[in-house]
Design a protein around this motif. Structure first.
Motif, PDB file in Angstrom:
ATOM      1  N   ASP A  94      26.252 -15.506  10.627  1.00 30.59           N
ATOM      2  CA  ASP A  94      24.835 -15.147  10.605  1.00 30.59           C
ATOM      3  C   ASP A  94      24.329 -14.889   9.189  1.00 30.59           C
ATOM      4  O   ASP A  94      23.302 -14.247   9.006  1.00 30.59           O
ATOM      5  CB  ASP A  94      24.589 -13.906  11.494  1.00 30.59           C
ATOM      6  N   LEU A 124      17.169 -15.721  14.109  1.00 33.88           N
ATOM      7  CA  LEU A 124      17.369 -14.333  13.647  1.00 33.88           C
ATOM      8  C   LEU A 124      18.278 -13.613  14.642  1.00 33.88           C
ATOM      9  O   LEU A 124      18.260 -13.970  15.822  1.00 33.88           O
ATOM     10  CB  LEU A 124      16.036 -13.600  13.532  1.00 33.88           C
ATOM     11  N   PRO A 125      19.035 -12.621  14.252  1.00 33.29           N
ATOM     12  CA  PRO A 125      19.110 -12.123  12.888  1.00 33.29           C
ATOM     13  C   PRO A 125      19.840 -13.092  11.967  1.00 33.29           C
ATOM     14  O   PRO A 125      20.833 -13.685  12.354  1.00 33.29           O
ATOM     15  CB  PRO A 125      19.907 -10.817  13.043  1.00 33.29           C
ATOM     16  N   TYR A 168      19.010  -9.080   5.100  1.00 33.91           N
ATOM     17  CA  TYR A 168      19.343  -9.392   6.485  1.00 33.91           C
ATOM     18  C   TYR A 168      18.083  -9.242   7.331  1.00 33.91           C
ATOM     19  O   TYR A 168      17.571  -8.131   7.499  1.00 33.91           O
ATOM     20  CB  TYR A 168      20.468  -8.451   6.940  1.00 33.91           C
ATOM     21  N   VAL A 216      15.746  -9.223  10.540  1.00 35.54           N
ATOM     22  CA  VAL A 216      15.941  -8.864  11.953  1.00 35.54           C
ATOM     23  C   VAL A 216      14.598  -8.711  12.675  1.00 35.54           C
ATOM     24  O   VAL A 216      13.541  -8.597  12.028  1.00 35.54           O
ATOM     25  CB  VAL A 216      16.738  -7.536  12.095  1.00 35.54           C
ATOM     26  N   LYS A 217      14.669  -8.671  13.985  1.00 37.88           N
ATOM     27  CA  LYS A 217      13.457  -8.455  14.765  1.00 37.88           C
ATOM     28  C   LYS A 217      13.021  -6.985  14.624  1.00 37.88           C
ATOM     29  O   LYS A 217      13.875  -6.084  14.762  1.00 37.88           O
ATOM     30  CB  LYS A 217      13.771  -8.758  16.236  1.00 37.88           C
ATOM     31  N   THR A 222      14.707  -3.588  16.018  1.00 37.20           N
ATOM     32  CA  THR A 222      16.178  -3.559  15.999  1.00 37.20           C
ATOM     33  C   THR A 222      16.670  -3.103  14.627  1.00 37.20           C
ATOM     34  O   THR A 222      17.850  -3.047  14.352  1.00 37.20           O
ATOM     35  CB  THR A 222      16.780  -4.951  16.304  1.00 37.20           C
ATOM     36  N   ASP A 223      15.714  -2.807  13.735  1.00 38.80           N
ATOM     37  CA  ASP A 223      16.058  -2.537  12.328  1.00 38.80           C
ATOM     38  C   ASP A 223      16.916  -1.282  12.142  1.00 38.80           C
ATOM     39  O   ASP A 223      17.835  -1.277  11.322  1.00 38.80           O
ATOM     40  CB  ASP A 223      14.786  -2.451  11.465  1.00 38.80           C
ATOM     41  N   TRP A 254      20.474  -2.059  12.967  1.00 39.64           N
ATOM     42  CA  TRP A 254      21.094  -2.910  11.944  1.00 39.64           C
ATOM     43  C   TRP A 254      21.351  -2.144  10.644  1.00 39.64           C
ATOM     44  O   TRP A 254      22.319  -2.412   9.941  1.00 39.64           O
ATOM     45  CB  TRP A 254      20.237  -4.154  11.677  1.00 39.64           C
ATOM     46  N   ASN A 270      16.292  -0.057   4.429  1.00 41.77           N
ATOM     47  CA  ASN A 270      15.483  -0.735   5.429  1.00 41.77           C
ATOM     48  C   ASN A 270      14.135  -0.998   4.747  1.00 41.77           C
ATOM     49  O   ASN A 270      13.352  -0.080   4.540  1.00 41.77           O
ATOM     50  CB  ASN A 270      15.323   0.174   6.651  1.00 41.77           C
ATOM     51  N   ASP A 326      10.000 -16.880  17.202  1.00 41.64           N
ATOM     52  CA  ASP A 326      11.153 -16.618  18.055  1.00 41.64           C
ATOM     53  C   ASP A 326      10.969 -17.431  19.340  1.00 41.64           C
ATOM     54  O   ASP A 326      10.190 -17.061  20.223  1.00 41.64           O
ATOM     55  CB  ASP A 326      11.204 -15.098  18.349  1.00 41.64           C
ATOM     56  N   PRO A 341       9.671 -10.674  10.208  1.00 38.55           N
ATOM     57  CA  PRO A 341      10.929  -9.919  10.355  1.00 38.55           C
ATOM     58  C   PRO A 341      10.985  -8.693   9.456  1.00 38.55           C
ATOM     59  O   PRO A 341      10.318  -8.641   8.423  1.00 38.55           O
ATOM     60  CB  PRO A 341      12.000 -10.921   9.930  1.00 38.55           C
TER      61      PRO A 341
END
Ligand code: ATP
Length: 469
Positions: free
Chosen positions: A82, A186-187, A220, A222-223, A226-227, A230, A288, A309, A318
């Motif tokens: 990924d 993604l991710p 990285y 991400v949606k 979900t951060d 992650w 983040n 998506d 993202p």
């Protein structure tokens, strides 16, 4: 006797095995002097008196640094499905730095001593006067940390560009290129290693803070939503990476940034700190960054930067989790943690317990002497090994001195060729940490070393095993 060396596997945990090291208590001067003495790191432009806070990596340092980079790339890019890599240019369109906030916000408050004219970071000054001479200080003024230069033959405002202070922006501006050409979902992470430049006000502590350094950065994507998960994931991954490569857990800690301390782009941030000789200090930051960067670049460039998506049938911008580490600062932490001094038969031995993966030289081939009968066999052994391992050949001075030289750069194994080798076609392998020695047939040497470098225990239990005198 029990097996004495379990180091070597990238996935092994140094702090959980029989660690032979003393707690990390070394002052920086010792590290600086070892680095100079053994060709790891030299002051830059030394014959001209040096250039403040700039350092050159010597023959051993360049190998160590490569190994640190490779270990990061292996863990972040090659061992995952990924994350993809990128290599962007150091000089970028000035609009990038306007969008990222570096032109406006990448500043430190600076005070200057009115008598000795030294400049200090206002946040680091505890006393009222200059820490050097006690002189009166000016009011703080904001100082931009980016290096300016101009592109093309005419030096004018319009040609002003900057040397990048981080590699991350090269990733953000290529987000769309990577997403559309790699056809990934993604991710997805995009990783980059490269030089960054910051006109630091208070560089120092050897390669800890310099004005030119190398970043290892992962963005990285991400949606949103979900951060937070992650962020936790990457904090753990990155912490474990240092431990797997030999740094003792007790010398590492996590520190979450307070709300008032967060950078303008960050929603949350953790520092992995290491216990450097000058105290706990940042080794890596994991932030983040939310959607700050993609939104800013979309705004300033006029290009839409988002992600469709297909599974959810929705389009969004993202969020980004960013583990950002320094190659040089990691090299320094690995050196400090590996440094050890001990007494062997009444003599001081300095050694680096570097993880096998990081050691600049994996195997040293050492004929007992320069005797003309030994040299051809020793050269033959060297030629056999060097296509597979980074191998050193050394036949100068006494064998004891040569062992010590290899110990000081952390070479895990020395292979000694002696007069018996001519008869029985066997050589001695000597292990760095335990000083244990075993004899193996030359034919099996490569296989044997490979297994040991990958983490097989150095089994010194047979009766014929000895210890270096
Ligand atoms: P610091 O607070 O130490 O100045 P920072 O928070 O500005 O660091 P980041 O921008 O988060 O640093 O950079 C990530 C990593 O890059 C740092 O953790 C460090 O390992 C490395 N790094 C940053 N600045 C320097 C520098 N001037 N010299 C060497 N390494 C650096």
């Amino acid at each position: 006797m029990t097996p004495v060396n379990k180091a070597g596997k990238l996935s092994s945990d140094a702090s959980e095995k029989g660690d032979l090291r003393m707690p990390a208590k070394v002052d920086m001067d010792k590290i600086v002097s070892l680095c100079k003495r053994r060709g790891l790191i030299f002051p830059s432009s030394e014959i001209y008196g040096g250039l403040a806070s700039c350092w050159d990596y010597g023959p051993m340092g360049v190998e160590l640094k490569r190994n640190v980079r490779d270990a990061w790339w292996k863990a972040i890019v090659h061992e995952r499905d990924d994350v993809v890599g990128l290599d962007t240019s150091i000089m970028m369109h000035p609009g990038v730095w306007a969008a990222s906030g570096h032109i406006d916000s990448f500043t430190d408050p600076l005070v200057e001593c009115k008598s000795c004219h030294l400049r200090w970071r206002a946040t680091e000054i505890e006393s009222k006067g200059c820490p050097k001479c006690g002189g009166e200080l000016t009011e703080p003024r904001m100082f931009n940390l980016m290096f300016k230069t101009s592109m093309g033959p005419v030096e004018e405002e319009a040609s002003t560009i900057y040397l990048r202070p981080e590699t991350a922006q090269g990733i953000f501006v290529n987000f769309d290129n990577v997403i559309t050409t790699s056809r990934r979902k993604l991710p997805l992470g995009i990783a980059q290693i490269g030089k960054s430049f910051r006109n630091e006000i208070t560089p120092g502590n050897f390669v800890f803070r310099t004005r030119e350094f190398e970043h290892m950065e992962l963005e990285y994507f991400v949606k949103p939503g979900t951060d937070e998960e992650w962020l936790d994931y990457w904090v753990k991954e990155r912490f474990d990476w240092y431990v797997k490569l030999g740094i003792r857990k007790e010398n590492l800690r996590l520190r979450q940034h307070g709300k008032d301390e967060l950078a303008h782009y960050a929603r949350d941030c953790y520092d992995i700190e290491y216990l450097f000789p000058m105290g706990w200090s940042e080794l890596e930051g994991i932030a983040n960054r939310g959607d700050f960067d993609l939104i800013q670049h979309a705004k300033y460039s006029g290009k839409e930067l988002g992600y469709y998506d297909a599974e959810a049938g929705e389009r969004y911008v993202p969020y980004v989790i960013e583990p950002s580490a320094g190659v040089d600062r990691s090299v320094l932490a690995f050196l400090i943690d590996a440094y050890d001094e001990e007494e062997v038969e009444g003599e001081k031995r300095t050694l680096l317990h570097l993880h096998h993966y990081l050691a600049p030289i994996k195997v040293a081939v050492l004929p007992l002497s320069r005797n003309e009968k030994l040299t051809p066999l020793a050269k033959e052994v060297f030629n056999k090994l060097c296509p597979n391992f980074v191998t050193d050949y050394d036949d100068s001075q006494s064998i004891g001195r040569r062992y010590r030289r290899q110990d000081e750069i952390g070479t895990p194994f020395c292979v000694t060729i002696d007069f018996e080798s001519l008869e029985d076609k066997q050589v001695t392998i000597r292990e760095r940490d335990s000083l244990a020695q075993i004899r193996v047939p030359i034919e099996e040497l490569g296989k044997n070393l490979e297994a040991k470098l990958k983490g097989e225990a150095f089994d010194a239990s047979p009766l014929w095993a000895t210890r270096e005198k």
